[in-house]
Design a protein around this motif. Structure first.
Motif, PDB file in Angstrom:
ATOM      1  N   ILE A  36       7.591  10.357  -1.211  1.00 52.90           N
ATOM      2  CA  ILE A  36       8.265   9.497  -0.259  1.00 52.90           C
ATOM      3  C   ILE A  36       8.866  10.057   0.932  1.00 52.90           C
ATOM      4  O   ILE A  36       9.532   8.660   1.434  1.00 52.90           O
ATOM      5  CB  ILE A  36       9.550   9.529  -1.461  1.00 52.90           C
ATOM      6  N   SER A  37       8.959  11.129   1.023  1.00 54.91           N
ATOM      7  CA  SER A  37       9.161  12.101   2.205  1.00 54.91           C
ATOM      8  C   SER A  37       8.633  11.565   3.184  1.00 54.91           C
ATOM      9  O   SER A  37       8.409  12.067   4.586  1.00 54.91           O
ATOM     10  CB  SER A  37       9.778  13.607   1.800  1.00 54.91           C
ATOM     11  N   GLU A  38       7.452  10.723   3.701  1.00 54.72           N
ATOM     12  CA  GLU A  38       6.333  10.658   4.681  1.00 54.72           C
ATOM     13  C   GLU A  38       6.169   9.169   4.299  1.00 54.72           C
ATOM     14  O   GLU A  38       6.045   8.509   5.333  1.00 54.72           O
ATOM     15  CB  GLU A  38       5.130  11.313   3.749  1.00 54.72           C
ATOM     16  N   LYS A  39       7.449   8.452   3.565  1.00 52.44           N
ATOM     17  CA  LYS A  39       6.981   7.239   3.577  1.00 52.44           C
ATOM     18  C   LYS A  39       6.969   5.921   4.761  1.00 52.44           C
ATOM     19  O   LYS A  39       6.320   5.451   5.342  1.00 52.44           O
ATOM     20  CB  LYS A  39       7.193   6.540   2.532  1.00 52.44           C
TER      21      LYS A  39
ATOM     22  N   VAL B 187       0.869  -1.017  -0.228  1.00 49.43           N
ATOM     23  CA  VAL B 187       0.074  -0.235   0.125  1.00 49.43           C
ATOM     24  C   VAL B 187       0.476   1.106   0.013  1.00 49.43           C
ATOM     25  O   VAL B 187       0.754   1.642  -0.829  1.00 49.43           O
ATOM     26  CB  VAL B 187      -1.039  -0.308   1.268  1.00 49.43           C
ATOM     27  N   LEU B 188       1.810   1.023   0.662  1.00 51.61           N
ATOM     28  CA  LEU B 188       2.788   2.613   0.572  1.00 51.61           C
ATOM     29  C   LEU B 188       2.947   2.574  -0.249  1.00 51.61           C
ATOM     30  O   LEU B 188       3.505   3.800  -1.102  1.00 51.61           O
ATOM     31  CB  LEU B 188       3.701   2.528   1.227  1.00 51.61           C
ATOM     32  N   ASN B 189       3.801   1.980  -1.096  1.00 52.01           N
ATOM     33  CA  ASN B 189       4.363   1.968  -2.797  1.00 52.01           C
ATOM     34  C   ASN B 189       3.013   2.118  -3.798  1.00 52.01           C
ATOM     35  O   ASN B 189       3.757   2.807  -4.525  1.00 52.01           O
ATOM     36  CB  ASN B 189       5.345   0.346  -3.118  1.00 52.01           C
ATOM     37  N   PHE B 190       2.038   1.733  -3.360  1.00 56.11           N
ATOM     38  CA  PHE B 190       0.916   1.995  -4.688  1.00 56.11           C
ATOM     39  C   PHE B 190       0.774   3.722  -4.178  1.00 56.11           C
ATOM     40  O   PHE B 190       0.786   3.937  -4.903  1.00 56.11           O
ATOM     41  CB  PHE B 190      -0.263   1.339  -3.987  1.00 56.11           C
ATOM     42  N   TYR B 191       0.700   4.381  -3.061  1.00 55.62           N
ATOM     43  CA  TYR B 191       0.393   5.086  -2.157  1.00 55.62           C
ATOM     44  C   TYR B 191       1.706   6.035  -2.808  1.00 55.62           C
ATOM     45  O   TYR B 191       0.946   7.271  -3.763  1.00 55.62           O
ATOM     46  CB  TYR B 191      -0.096   6.134  -1.702  1.00 55.62           C
ATOM     47  N   VAL B 192       3.584   5.715  -3.128  1.00 56.24           N
ATOM     48  CA  VAL B 192       3.545   6.934  -3.703  1.00 56.24           C
ATOM     49  C   VAL B 192       4.098   7.025  -5.026  1.00 56.24           C
ATOM     50  O   VAL B 192       4.272   7.783  -5.746  1.00 56.24           O
ATOM     51  CB  VAL B 192       5.317   6.449  -3.215  1.00 56.24           C
ATOM     52  N   GLY B 193       3.789   5.738  -5.767  1.00 61.21           N
ATOM     53  CA  GLY B 193       3.580   5.429  -7.067  1.00 61.21           C
ATOM     54  C   GLY B 193       2.169   6.391  -7.592  1.00 61.21           C
ATOM     55  O   GLY B 193       3.071   6.662  -8.858  1.00 61.21           O
TER      56      GLY B 193
END
Length: 101
Positions: A51-54, A39-45
């Motif tokens: 990316i700084s909030e990941k 989910v984090l990689n999906f949201y960043v993409g």
């Protein structure tokens, strides 16, 4: 990370957790890790999350998960786990399917 992103993270986390509890009978550490990295990689993409909030988002998800397991993880455990999850590049779309249904 603003409140809108936190609300999205929490809502999607709850959807996924409910799905796991209803289909798998549990929401264990492995399911949590698979979900969080994807989910984090999906949201960043998709530019929902910077990316700084990941890592902060990963920590927030760890807090939500920790609440569900009776707060057994310490703050340092959650920080370490959030760091590892945020650094994992895995994105499995099949894992995310329940949050879009």
């Amino acid at each position: 990370m603003n409140d809108s992103i936190k609300d999205t993270l929490k809502t999607d986390f709850q959807k996924f957790m409910t799905y796991c509890l209803g289909t798998n009978g549990g929401f264990g550490f492995e399911e949590f890790g698979d979900y969080t990295t994807s989910v984090l990689n999906f949201y960043v993409g998709s530019s929902v999350l910077k990316i700084s909030e990941k890592e902060a988002a990963a920590y927030y998800l760890c807090q939500l998960y920790n609440q569900g397991i009776q707060n057994v993880m310490s703050r340092s455990d959650m920080e370490e786990l959030a760091h590892e999850l945020a650094g994992d590049p895995t994105l499995e779309y099949a894992v995310l399917r329940p949050i879009f249904d």
